[in-house]
Write an enzyme that holds these catalytic residues in place. Structure first.
Site, mmCIF file in Angstrom:
data_model
loop_
_atom_site.group_PDB
_atom_site.id
_atom_site.type_symbol
_atom_site.label_atom_id
_atom_site.label_comp_id
_atom_site.label_asym_id
_atom_site.label_seq_id
_atom_site.Cartn_x
_atom_site.Cartn_y
_atom_site.Cartn_z
ATOM 1 C CB SER A 217 5.356 -3.508 40.220
ATOM 2 O OG SER A 217 6.755 -3.462 40.449
ATOM 3 C CB THR A 218 7.248 0.766 38.999
ATOM 4 O OG1 THR A 218 8.286 -0.198 39.088
ATOM 5 C CG2 THR A 218 7.845 2.163 38.975
ATOM 6 C CG HIS A 245 6.441 -6.518 42.325
ATOM 7 N ND1 HIS A 245 6.532 -6.401 40.951
ATOM 8 C CD2 HIS A 245 5.757 -7.672 42.551
ATOM 9 C CE1 HIS A 245 5.937 -7.442 40.388
ATOM 10 N NE2 HIS A 245 5.448 -8.212 41.332
ATOM 11 C CG MET A 338 9.152 -1.269 35.602
ATOM 12 S SD MET A 338 10.957 -1.050 35.589
ATOM 13 C CE MET A 338 11.382 -1.622 37.228
ATOM 14 C CG ASP A 341 4.283 -10.946 39.123
ATOM 15 O OD1 ASP A 341 3.951 -12.128 38.882
ATOM 16 O OD2 ASP A 341 4.304 -10.462 40.278
#
Length: 401
Positions: A217-218, A245, A338, A341
């Site tokens: 993600s991030t 993401h 973040m 997940d």
């Protein structure tokens, strides 16, 4: 409520100063709206608001923000021109690019990440959509707080997410099994022995992997490109499936970038695609990507199911489906991001006998997803980003040592 929300939207820690934010956008309505949203949060304080990059660059030293939310298209000086000038004035500045969901802006946003921006937030197309978008507001505030807090931590003594917990354990409470103490500090700082994290680790599967599944993600785009570059031709006989993401348009461009890094064919996964060895498949934004067995083939299925862990695409559905098909021949990676997940998917892969490697805290942009995975006790290694690709190569060759 997600892991990210629980830890980010609760405001500043007692006794700490708010994270200082600068907003740079040529649209006065958007600039005012973002400023009000950010100032409403007790953990944040807007210290500057500017209509173009030049004004923002000139004000960096005076306002001294922790985070800048930077528009791309502005008169006099655009965001891409301003970005390196800002970073030259303040090396540890967090810059979050804000752009609408066009292919051009997606390309620019990903290029900005390679030039030092920490992340991006996709803006809705119109002012009215920005005003009413709960998701945009939540994502903006979450990222400003998470990235701003990390930047502040990095300025002081290096600390790890689990240091306080580990320091408070008695000998009888210590984790059982092989322990990982692999955190790599930023900028050459030393990690005190008492601050090193300790995680219960599982042995790698004795079965050579037949698939590589990755969740991020991030900070993920940069991490993915490094891992794919490091693994390269070693993945020639297995497929790679990735959930990052990201919104639509961004995922198509990401697939192109990771393919170039790996020198392998790469695309967004499409419903009905048959997995091919040596090919990379990226979950498209706005859809969950899972795998299904169809006779002797394994196919991609895209679903429009509800978000999982507030994410769509989400890592957990992909990992669950991979584990069901490949079992102990699964190798999974959890990279920076973040939230939590992927943590449940890690448990599923481990239950099926597969192996998981997760990124360590010091090399992660945000240690939410990899931290949650590491703390399941189901991973086989917790490694700095620079060591993940080489480790994957050895595991794919049948040598996990």
């Amino acid at each position: 409520m997600s892991f990210a929300q629980q830890n980010i939207t609760s405001g500043a820690n007692p006794g700490t100063d708010p994270i200082k934010v600068m907003v740079v956008d040529d649209a006065v309505v958007i600039r005012g709206l973002l400023t009000r949203w950010l100032d409403t949060d007790p953990g944040l304080k807007v210290v500057g608001s500017h209509r173009n990059g030049k004004l923002a660059v000139d004000d960096i030293e005076k306002s001294n923000p922790d985070v800048v939310v930077l528009d791309i298209e502005m008169p006099e000086m655009d965001g891409m021109t301003a970005l390196p000038l800002m970073l030259a004035k303040k090396r540890d500045l967090v810059v979050i690019m804000a752009s609408t969901l066009t292919r051009r802006n997606a390309e620019i946003s990903l290029k900005a990440l390679s030039l030092g921006a920490s992340d991006y937030v996709p803006k809705p197309e119109s002012t009215s959509e920005v005003t009413t978008s709960v998701d945009f507001r939540r994502e903006l505030i979450e990222k400003v707080k998470a990235l701003g807090a990390r930047a502040r931590r990095m300025r002081g003594p290096v600390r790890t997410m689990r240091a306080e917990t580990n320091a408070g354990r008695t000998a009888s409470q210590a984790p059982v099994g092989r322990l990982a103490t692999t955190a790599t500090p930023l900028r050459g700082a030393a990690v005190p022995a008492a601050a090193k994290p300790a995680f219960k680790l599982r042995p790698y599967s004795a079965i050579r992997p037949r698939i590589l599944a990755i969740g991020s993600s991030t900070g993920g785009p940069q991490a993915l490109q490094q891992v794919m570059k490091d693994v390269g031709t070693a993945m020639h006989d297995i497929p790679v499936v990735i959930t990052q993401h990201m919104p639509p348009t961004f995922t198509a461009i990401l697939a192109e970038h990771v393919g170039k890094a790996a020198l392998r064919p790469s695309k967004e996964g499409a419903d009905g695609d048959v997995l091919q060895p040596g090919h990379i498949y990226v979950a498209p934004g706005g859809k969950h990507m899972i795998l299904e067995k169809d006779g002797g083939a394994v196919k991609i299925r895209l679903t429009d199911d509800a978000p999982v862990n507030f994410c769509k695409p989400a890592v957990d559905p992909l990992f669950d489906s991979v584990a069901k098909i490949y079992g102990s021949a699964t190798l999974g990676l959890i990279l920076t991001g973040m939230g939590h997940d992927g943590a449940n998917g890690v448990k599923t892969i481990a239950a099926g006998g597969g192996s998981i490697v997760t990124q360590d805290e010091a090399s992660s942009v945000v240690w939410g997803m990899p931290g949650a995975a590491a703390n399941t006790g189901m991973c086989s290694d917790v490694l700095p980003l620079s060591e993940i690709g080489p480790k994957v190569v050895r595991v794919l060759k049948g040598n996990a040592r």
